[in-house]
Design an enzyme around this catalytic site. Structure first.
Site, short mmCIF file in Angstrom:
data_model
loop_
_atom_site.label_atom_id
_atom_site.label_comp_id
_atom_site.label_asym_id
_atom_site.label_seq_id
_atom_site.Cartn_x
_atom_site.Cartn_y
_atom_site.Cartn_z
N SER A 145 0.86 -1.18 0.00
CA SER A 145 0.00 0.00 0.00
C SER A 145 0.90 1.23 0.00
O SER A 145 2.08 1.13 0.35
CB SER A 145 -0.86 -0.03 1.27
OG SER A 145 -1.43 1.24 1.52
N TYR A 182 -2.30 -1.20 10.22
CA TYR A 182 -2.36 -1.50 8.78
C TYR A 182 -1.08 -1.04 8.10
O TYR A 182 -0.44 -1.79 7.35
CB TYR A 182 -3.59 -0.81 8.17
CG TYR A 182 -3.75 -0.99 6.68
CD1 TYR A 182 -4.39 -2.11 6.16
CD2 TYR A 182 -3.27 -0.03 5.80
CE1 TYR A 182 -4.55 -2.26 4.78
CE2 TYR A 182 -3.42 -0.17 4.43
CZ TYR A 182 -4.06 -1.28 3.93
OH TYR A 182 -4.21 -1.43 2.56
P1 NDP Z 1 -11.51 -5.92 0.49
O1 NDP Z 1 -11.76 -5.60 1.92
O2 NDP Z 1 -12.47 -5.50 -0.54
O3 NDP Z 1 -11.22 -7.47 0.32
C1 NDP Z 1 -10.36 -8.12 1.20
C2 NDP Z 1 -10.52 -9.62 1.07
O4 NDP Z 1 -9.72 -10.24 2.09
C3 NDP Z 1 -11.96 -10.07 1.29
O5 NDP Z 1 -12.27 -11.08 0.35
C4 NDP Z 1 -11.92 -10.62 2.71
O6 NDP Z 1 -12.84 -11.66 2.95
C5 NDP Z 1 -10.51 -11.18 2.78
N1 NDP Z 1 -10.12 -11.33 4.17
C6 NDP Z 1 -10.11 -10.37 5.14
N2 NDP Z 1 -9.81 -10.92 6.32
C7 NDP Z 1 -9.62 -12.25 6.11
C8 NDP Z 1 -9.31 -13.34 6.95
N3 NDP Z 1 -9.17 -13.20 8.28
N4 NDP Z 1 -9.20 -14.56 6.39
C9 NDP Z 1 -9.39 -14.73 5.08
N5 NDP Z 1 -9.70 -13.74 4.23
C10 NDP Z 1 -9.82 -12.51 4.74
O7 NDP Z 1 -10.07 -5.27 0.22
P2 NDP Z 1 -9.39 -4.80 -1.17
O8 NDP Z 1 -9.79 -5.67 -2.27
O9 NDP Z 1 -9.54 -3.35 -1.27
O10 NDP Z 1 -7.84 -5.04 -0.81
C11 NDP Z 1 -7.08 -6.10 -1.35
C12 NDP Z 1 -5.63 -5.85 -1.00
O11 NDP Z 1 -5.19 -4.62 -1.59
C13 NDP Z 1 -5.39 -5.70 0.50
O12 NDP Z 1 -4.16 -6.29 0.84
C14 NDP Z 1 -5.32 -4.20 0.70
O13 NDP Z 1 -4.54 -3.85 1.82
C15 NDP Z 1 -4.64 -3.77 -0.60
N6 NDP Z 1 -4.85 -2.38 -0.98
C16 NDP Z 1 -6.09 -1.94 -1.40
C17 NDP Z 1 -6.27 -0.64 -1.81
C18 NDP Z 1 -7.60 -0.12 -2.29
O14 NDP Z 1 -7.70 1.08 -2.61
N7 NDP Z 1 -8.64 -0.95 -2.37
C19 NDP Z 1 -5.15 0.32 -1.81
C20 NDP Z 1 -3.91 -0.22 -1.35
C21 NDP Z 1 -3.78 -1.53 -0.96
P3 NDP Z 1 -14.42 -11.35 3.12
O15 NDP Z 1 -14.88 -10.99 1.75
O16 NDP Z 1 -14.95 -12.63 3.58
O17 NDP Z 1 -14.51 -10.21 4.08
#
Ligand code: NDP
Length: 247
Positions: A153, A166
């Site tokens: 990030s 985070y």
């Molecule tokens: P979302 O919150 O939309 O999706 C995250 C996913 O991770 C979900 O499918 C969630 O499951 C899963 N997850 C969370 N906790 C757990 C757990 N304990 N066990 C298993 N699965 C888990 O996030 P994004 O798609 O936005 O983010 C994806 C990646 O990109 C992350 O690493 C984030 O830090 C990074 N990122 C995102 C940015 C953005 O602007 N979106 C910017 C910079 C970095 P469930 O659906 O069941 O909740």
């Protein structure tokens, strides 16, 4: 946006594990990898969401996916051993791993950061990718051209007030990526890199920026070129790099 035009069969015959495959960027990545020929293992905590992606991949006629429900927050080291052994028995090798799952925690000064939440964020965002990589490394060593991608990030590259656990977890992810990349430097069949997706239209982003109009942001599908490039053979020589999906 990172520019790359993949061949339609870029990932044919590759076995790729995606964490957090049920939503957001992970969901788009899983479907995109499958659309380019990969057999995708969908790992996530909400089985219903994983089943939906599985069905969509099947209906599109892409290679049949696999579902592996797992809550990374509560998983024990033994659970990772079971996962690695299951994958070894089912597939023999892993050609790709996208560490995508993470949680935001809360936006608050470090002085007031809730200790329990700190541990939870570190467990999902840092300890889980470590354990998963460590236990699955033997599977990558069986593959001729394996790619590991960690998700970072902007706040994992420059500290910013209130981003707490985070941000710290993402700095640590960058460090772990560099260490794995350096340790595997002489193994020309495994590469390890990190992606900063940049601001992307997902529920995590909406939680962090409630006042923002999501329609001003690119959807996850739009940032896939870098993911495809790093997962496929064209990035064979790229190792230990921190890359931006939206540059
Ligand atoms: P979302 O919150 O939309 O999706 C995250 C996913 O991770 C979900 O499918 C969630 O499951 C899963 N997850 C969370 N906790 C757990 C757990 N304990 N066990 C298993 N699965 C888990 O996030 P994004 O798609 O936005 O983010 C994806 C990646 O990109 C992350 O690493 C984030 O830090 C990074 N990122 C995102 C940015 C953005 O602007 N979106 C910017 C910079 C970095 P469930 O659906 O069941 O909740």
């Amino acid at each position: 946006m990172f520019e790359y035009t993949p061949s339609p069969t870029l990932l044919a015959k590759r076995i790729i594990l995606v964490t957090g495959a049920g939503d957001g960027i992970g969901r788009a990545a899983a479907k995109t990898f499958a659309a380019h020929g990969a057999t995708v293992i969908l790992l996530g905590r909400t089985t219903r969401k994983l089943e939906t992606i599985y069905d969509e991949i099947e209906q599109a006629g892409y290679p049949q996916a696999a579902i592996y429900p797992m809550n990374l927050e509560g998983a024990s080291p033994n659970d990772y051993e079971v996962l690695a052994n299951t994958l070894e028995n089912e597939f023999g090798q892993l050609d790709g791993l996208l560490h995508n799952a993470s949680v935001l925690g809360t936006l608050t000064p470090l002085e007031h950061y809730d200790i329990k939440l700190w541990y939870q964020v570190m467990q999902v965002n840092l300890n889980a990718p470590f354990l998963l990589t460590q236990t699955c490394l033997k599977l990558f060593k069986h593959a001729p051209d394996a790619s590991l991608i960690f998700t970072s990030s902007s706040v994992g590259r420059k500290g910013r007030a209130y981003w707490g656990a985070y941000s710290v977890s993402k700095f640590a992810i960058e460090g772990m990526m560099q260490i794995f990349a350096d340790e595997l430097e002489n193994d020309s069949t495994i590469r390890v890199n990190s992606i900063n997706p940049g601001a992307t239209r997902t529920s995590m982003r909406a939680t962090a920026y409630p006042g923002e109009d999501p329609m001003t942001l690119p959807p996850p599908e739009a940032i896939m070129p870098l993911y495809l490039y790093l997962m496929g053979p064209d990035s064979h020589e790229v190792n230990g790099q921190t890359l931006n999906a939206q540059d």
